[in-house]
Design an enzyme around this catalytic site. Sequence first.
Site, PDB file in Angstrom:
ATOM      1  N   LYS A  49      35.672  47.145  32.270  1.00  0.00           N
ATOM      2  CA  LYS A  49      36.421  46.425  31.235  1.00  0.00           C
ATOM      3  C   LYS A  49      36.288  47.046  29.840  1.00  0.00           C
ATOM      4  CE  LYS A  49      38.561  44.083  32.829  1.00  0.00           C
ATOM      5  NZ  LYS A  49      39.672  44.641  33.662  1.00  0.00           N
ATOM      6  N   HIS A  98      31.954  53.669  37.367  1.00  0.00           N
ATOM      7  CA  HIS A  98      31.254  52.648  36.575  1.00  0.00           C
ATOM      8  C   HIS A  98      29.745  52.695  36.843  1.00  0.00           C
ATOM      9  CE1 HIS A  98      35.008  50.899  35.418  1.00  0.00           C
ATOM     10  NE2 HIS A  98      35.247  50.243  36.518  1.00  0.00           N
ATOM     11  N   SER A 123      36.857  39.841  28.723  1.00  0.00           N
ATOM     12  CA  SER A 123      37.813  40.551  29.569  1.00  0.00           C
ATOM     13  C   SER A 123      37.407  40.417  31.045  1.00  0.00           C
ATOM     14  CB  SER A 123      37.858  42.032  29.152  1.00  0.00           C
ATOM     15  OG  SER A 123      38.761  42.746  29.941  1.00  0.00           O
TER      16      SER A 123
HETATM   17  P1  A3P Z   1      41.487  42.855  27.771  1.00  0.00           P
HETATM   18  O1  A3P Z   1      41.134  42.125  29.020  1.00  0.00           O
HETATM   19  O2  A3P Z   1      40.589  42.499  26.619  1.00  0.00           O
HETATM   20  O3  A3P Z   1      42.928  42.732  27.416  1.00  0.00           O
HETATM   21  P2  A3P Z   1      39.338  48.480  32.210  1.00  0.00           P
HETATM   22  O4  A3P Z   1      40.454  49.432  32.376  1.00  0.00           O
HETATM   23  O5  A3P Z   1      38.016  49.157  31.959  1.00  0.00           O
HETATM   24  O6  A3P Z   1      39.275  47.494  33.324  1.00  0.00           O
HETATM   25  O7  A3P Z   1      39.585  47.684  30.863  1.00  0.00           O
HETATM   26  C1  A3P Z   1      40.621  46.718  30.767  1.00  0.00           C
HETATM   27  C2  A3P Z   1      40.806  46.354  29.315  1.00  0.00           C
HETATM   28  O8  A3P Z   1      41.453  47.450  28.645  1.00  0.00           O
HETATM   29  C3  A3P Z   1      41.711  45.125  29.144  1.00  0.00           C
HETATM   30  O9  A3P Z   1      41.217  44.401  28.020  1.00  0.00           O
HETATM   31  C4  A3P Z   1      43.060  45.799  28.874  1.00  0.00           C
HETATM   32  O10 A3P Z   1      43.983  44.975  28.224  1.00  0.00           O
HETATM   33  C5  A3P Z   1      42.612  46.962  27.998  1.00  0.00           C
HETATM   34  N1  A3P Z   1      43.654  48.008  27.927  1.00  0.00           N
HETATM   35  C6  A3P Z   1      44.256  48.637  28.951  1.00  0.00           C
HETATM   36  N2  A3P Z   1      45.203  49.489  28.500  1.00  0.00           N
HETATM   37  C7  A3P Z   1      45.202  49.380  27.160  1.00  0.00           C
HETATM   38  C8  A3P Z   1      45.979  49.994  26.112  1.00  0.00           C
HETATM   39  N3  A3P Z   1      46.947  50.860  26.368  1.00  0.00           N
HETATM   40  N4  A3P Z   1      45.684  49.645  24.840  1.00  0.00           N
HETATM   41  C9  A3P Z   1      44.724  48.754  24.555  1.00  0.00           C
HETATM   42  N5  A3P Z   1      43.963  48.133  25.491  1.00  0.00           N
HETATM   43  C10 A3P Z   1      44.200  48.449  26.785  1.00  0.00           C
END
Ligand code: A3P
Length: 285
Positions: free
Chosen positions: A44, A99, A129
């Site tokens: 996340k 991870h 998140s």
């Molecule tokens: P939120 O749940 O706070 O919206 P991961 O890829 O490690 O699982 O992380 C997911 C988080 O990255 C989510 O956060 C998601 O919205 C955010 N995220 C993914 N793509 C993004 C982008 N292009 N710009 C900003 N945040 C992004």
Amino acid sequence: MMSDYTWFEGIAFPAIGFQKEILKDVRDKFVLKEEDLIILTYPKSGTNWLAEIICLIQTKGDPKWVQSVPIWERTPWLETDIGYSELINKEGPRLMNSHLPMHLFPKSLFSSKSKAIYLIRNPRDILVSGYFFWGKTNLVKNPESLGTYFEWFLKGNVLFGSWFEHVRGWLSMREWDNFLVLYYEDMKKDTKGTIKKICDFLGKKLEPDELDLVLKYSSFHVMKENNMTNFSIIGKDVIPNGMNLMRKGTTGDWKNHFTVAQAEAFDKVFQEKMAGFPPGMFPWE
Ligand code: A3P
């Protein structure tokens, strides 16, 4: 708690798609090659955003690849059953994500010249998140409230273990030449600057219009609409309620969810666990 996860060396992994024997082979037998690139994150932290950016850098901003191949095939997830078998059979330079905490990562990293990027995000936002992302799935034990998940997170009783230990472990590599540390908060504030930094680290040069294309196709709104990236094609047989990867994509959302007492409790634990790092190490503090 035991039956809700796959456990390996005291760390919790999702109950589906992970096996102890493979996690052991990943650590002891997986051989990294000089031309490999690894995206390292605590879950996340913005893993898929960084992956999308790197894929687009590789194609110089051409979106064909990111729009036709699922993100988990473009950047296999090393420690999963599927990712591991794909990566061990793949020829040529490999792009992968992981991870894993440092002590469970392939030992071969420490004698290889492969490149790794470690992306860090404010753990308060990671907590929120993760609560909304995992809570709806059948991959983990479901916390009945954010308060419960908050307690688990501070104790490290969540997937991939403690954020604090993950970050402390991997930050010990920060002086290595082939190791780049990035922050989600900096990526949000200056995405173009971060893309340039990644290009420098990878030894890639993009023309200004190519850079603009990378920026465009990795933006939150474009990624949210991209079915090859937004997790919408994951079968309901695997995750019955689906997975909302592209939730908000903001910094500081924790302020909408933590109570004052939780915010204070988090600060205290953060200060204790992350003591000793130089000022400025964590841009949100
Ligand atoms: P939120 O749940 O706070 O919206 P991961 O890829 O490690 O699982 O992380 C997911 C988080 O990255 C989510 O956060 C998601 O919205 C955010 N995220 C993914 N793509 C993004 C982008 N292009 N710009 C900003 N945040 C992004």
